[in-house]
Design an enzyme around this catalytic site. Structure first.
Site, PDB file in Angstrom:
ATOM      1  N   CYS A 381       0.832  -1.195   0.000  1.00 17.22           N
ATOM      2  CA  CYS A 381       0.000   0.000   0.000  1.00 17.22           C
ATOM      3  C   CYS A 381       0.875   1.257   0.000  1.00 17.22           C
ATOM      4  O   CYS A 381       1.494   1.573  -1.013  1.00 17.22           O
ATOM      5  CB  CYS A 381      -0.967  -0.034   1.181  1.00 17.22           C
ATOM      6  SG  CYS A 381      -2.387   1.073   0.983  1.00 17.22           S
ATOM      7  N   HIS A 520      -3.492  -5.306   0.007  1.00 14.97           N
ATOM      8  CA  HIS A 520      -3.007  -5.876   1.276  1.00 14.97           C
ATOM      9  C   HIS A 520      -3.045  -7.408   1.212  1.00 14.97           C
ATOM     10  O   HIS A 520      -4.001  -8.043   1.666  1.00 14.97           O
ATOM     11  CB  HIS A 520      -3.859  -5.375   2.441  1.00 14.97           C
ATOM     12  CG  HIS A 520      -3.655  -3.944   2.764  1.00 14.97           C
ATOM     13  ND1 HIS A 520      -2.713  -3.507   3.670  1.00 14.97           N
ATOM     14  CD2 HIS A 520      -4.255  -2.823   2.276  1.00 14.97           C
ATOM     15  CE1 HIS A 520      -2.749  -2.185   3.735  1.00 14.97           C
ATOM     16  NE2 HIS A 520      -3.659  -1.748   2.900  1.00 14.97           N
ATOM     17  N   GLU A 522      -1.507  -9.536   2.930  1.00 15.35           N
ATOM     18  CA  GLU A 522      -1.431 -10.180   4.239  1.00 15.35           C
ATOM     19  C   GLU A 522      -2.800 -10.591   4.771  1.00 15.35           C
ATOM     20  O   GLU A 522      -2.917 -11.505   5.603  1.00 15.35           O
ATOM     21  CB  GLU A 522      -0.739  -9.262   5.250  1.00 15.35           C
ATOM     22  CG  GLU A 522      -1.515  -8.031   5.694  1.00 15.35           C
ATOM     23  CD  GLU A 522      -1.373  -6.834   4.769  1.00 15.35           C
ATOM     24  OE1 GLU A 522      -1.741  -5.714   5.191  1.00 15.35           O
ATOM     25  OE2 GLU A 522      -0.898  -7.003   3.630  1.00 15.35           O
TER      26      GLU A 522
END
EC number: 6.3.4.2
Length: 548
Positions: A381, A520, A522
């Site tokens: 990001c 993102h 993750e």
């Protein structure tokens, strides 16, 4: 029709209700049942999207664009069930819904009260999708006795009364403190917590006690007697070296069996825990170790980057190594001309997301160090945007390259913006429009969006294809008007939105591993299914460790 497990907490917060809920969900799945987990938070924010990471930790984002509590990350990581907007609600959202209905006249002129209108709204939320799964696990945030939590406790009391007998049970998690001076494990705080719970009409069927070690038989019997639960329903939640041992540890303590017994399910299917045994083996028996520097803005609170820390762990499991993540405050780099002494010795560098200008010059220096020293780099990001700004400054000679976000924050025009405020984008079959002066909550580009990867790029090889879907949470984008110049200088735009307007991924040509992503990744990583970017990033760190 689902069976409901309501998980409450007592004595103190942060005992691990979210982890206990997630582990229970995993154990029920291991027995062949389908589950869904929900979080009911008592704070008055509509959602955690505008809350400081120092206040509340990270904001977990779902595919359908909800900004939620970080516990939903635990739920997804342990069960693999993608969370939805209907899996997270706060007092703020509940009251907002009630007041909207009142303004529309839905209540036909009635006086609006906590009971029944607020509690009915909570009950309606709990019941969403109850026909879809075998078990619905609902965690109530905070602790019993908190004044703001009372409507939720009353709602679940009513909900259990409305359902047929045996369809709802209550699991209460408390603290069993050990007093070293006297060498005693004290049960009184748990007794008082259960007494408080019973005073509002709720009685636990299963008692989960957080402790440093096992619960001796004498104390277990005492808890069972004074808290009115069966002795085999007193479950010890001992401190663990890894959260990924939790399903196995809770199973050894009999949590899943106690829950099934409370529902009267007998005989119960035997669990298949092979998946979790493999996960624990990978955690506790690595073949090596790598050091990863995380250069971020909120490093004082690791929960601010909870999903990143866990995704790195998953990448380590995949590569059979332990990832030693070390948190570095980006502001330290702001004051240093030479960051080499701070970053030398690491096998990879990760720059995560964030908001505002603070610490961004340090992130830019970290990206420059990784690019020039050929250290594996993952920018997420804002971390991608800083990599683009760094390339613009040092490869294109644009000394004033920066982000419109920073000028807006300072109120002064200082930068040539290579990152700008996104005012319009496509979501499905509709166009979303935003203005920089709009309300902050829920106005970003949120949730899952598709991206098209350039054939032959590193990321296409990592993903094993050219079409992906990833979760976003941002309101600023890299400007593609600089794309041709940057690509000529070696920064390839290897992932774009389907309409070709929004950069999703950049990578450095000829670098061992340098990738920046606008989304993102993750948020979608799991211990038994590591995200491919994190798995490959850790592999690059392993390769780098062999060169050092």
């Amino acid at each position: 029709m689902a069976r409901f497990v309501f998980i409450t907490g007592g004595v103190v917060s942060s005992l691990g209700k979210g982890l206990a809920s997630a582990a229970l969900g995993a154990l029920l799945q291991a027995r062949g049942y389908s589950v869904r987990l929900r979080k009911l938070d008592p704070y008055l924010n509509v959602d955690p999207g505008t809350m400081s990471p120092f206040e509340h930790g990270e904001v977990f984002v779902t595919d359908d664009g909800a900004e939620t509590d970080l516990d939903l990350g635990h739920y997804e990581r342990f069960t693999g069930v993608a969370a939805r907007k209907t899996d997270s609600v706060s007092s703020g959202r509940i009251y907002s819904n009630v007041l909207e209905k009142e303004r529309r006249g839905d209540y036909l002129g009635k006086t609006i009260q906590v009971i029944p209108h607020v509690t009915d709204e909570i009950k309606d939320f709990i019941a969403i999708g109850e026909d879809e799964v075998d078990f619905m696990l609902c965690e109530i945030g905070g602790t019993v006795g908190d004044i703001e939590g009372l409507p939720f406790f009353e709602a679940i009391r009513q909900f259990a009364q409305d359902k047929p007998r045996g369809q709802c049970i209550f699991m209460h998690l408390t603290l069993l403190p050990y007093i070293a001076a006297s060498g005693e494990l004290k049960t009184k705080p748990t007794q008082h917590s259960v007494k408080e719970l019973r005073s509002i009409g709720l009685a636990p069927d299963v008692l989960v006690c957080r402790s440093e070690g096992p619960i001796p038989p004498k104390e277990r019997e005492k808890l069972a007697l004074f808290c009115n639960v069966r002795p085999d329903s007193v479950i010890a939640a001992q401190d663990l070296k890894s959260i990924y041992e939790a399903p196995l540890a809770y199973h050894r303590e009999g949590l899943d069996q106690a829950v099934l017994d409370a529902f009267g399910i007998s005989p119960a299917p035997q669990p298949n825990l092979a998946k979790w045994e493999d996960v624990a083996d990978r955690v506790y028996n690595p073949d090596g170790e790598v050091r990863v520097a995380i250069v971020g803005k909120y490093t004082q609170l690791e929960d601010a980057y909870k999903s990143i820390a866990e995704a790195l762990t998953h990448g380590g499991m995949h590569n059979r190594v332990r990832v030693r993540a070390e948190w570095i405050d980006a502001e330290i780099f702001d004051r240093e001309d030479d960051v080499a002494p701070l970053l030398e010795g690491y096998h990879a560098i990760l720059v995560p997301g964030g908001f505002g200008e603070r610490g961004t010059e340090g992130k830019i220096k970290a990206a420059q160090f990784a690019r020039e020293r050929r250290i594996p780099y993952l920018g997420i990001c804002l971390g991608m945007q800083m990599a683009v700004i760094e390339a613009s400054r040092n490869l294109l000679g644009m000394e004033t390259a920066g982000s419109e976000e920073f000028d807006q924050e300072a109120g002064v025009k200082r930068f040539e913006p290579v990152v700008y405020h996104l005012k319009e984008w496509v979501e499905g079959n509709r166009t979303i429009q935003r203005d920089k002066d709009d309300d902050k909550g829920g106005t970003m580009r949120l949730g899952a969006y598709d991206a098209v990867l350039k054939d032959g790029s590193r990321v296409a090889k990592i993903y094993g294809g050219t079409g992906i879907s990833e979760r976003h949470r941002h309101r600023y984008e890299v400007d593609i008007k600089y794309r041709d110049k940057l690509e000529a200088a070696g920064l390839r735009f290897s992932g774009m939105s389907p309409d070709g307007r929004l950069p999703e991924i950049v990578e450095v040509d000829g670098h061992p591993w340098f990738i920046g992503v606008q989304f993102h990744p993750e948020l979608k990583s799991k211990p038994f299914a590591p995200h491919p970017l994190f798995a490959d990033f850790v592999k690059a760190a392993v390769d780098q460790s062999r060169l050092v």
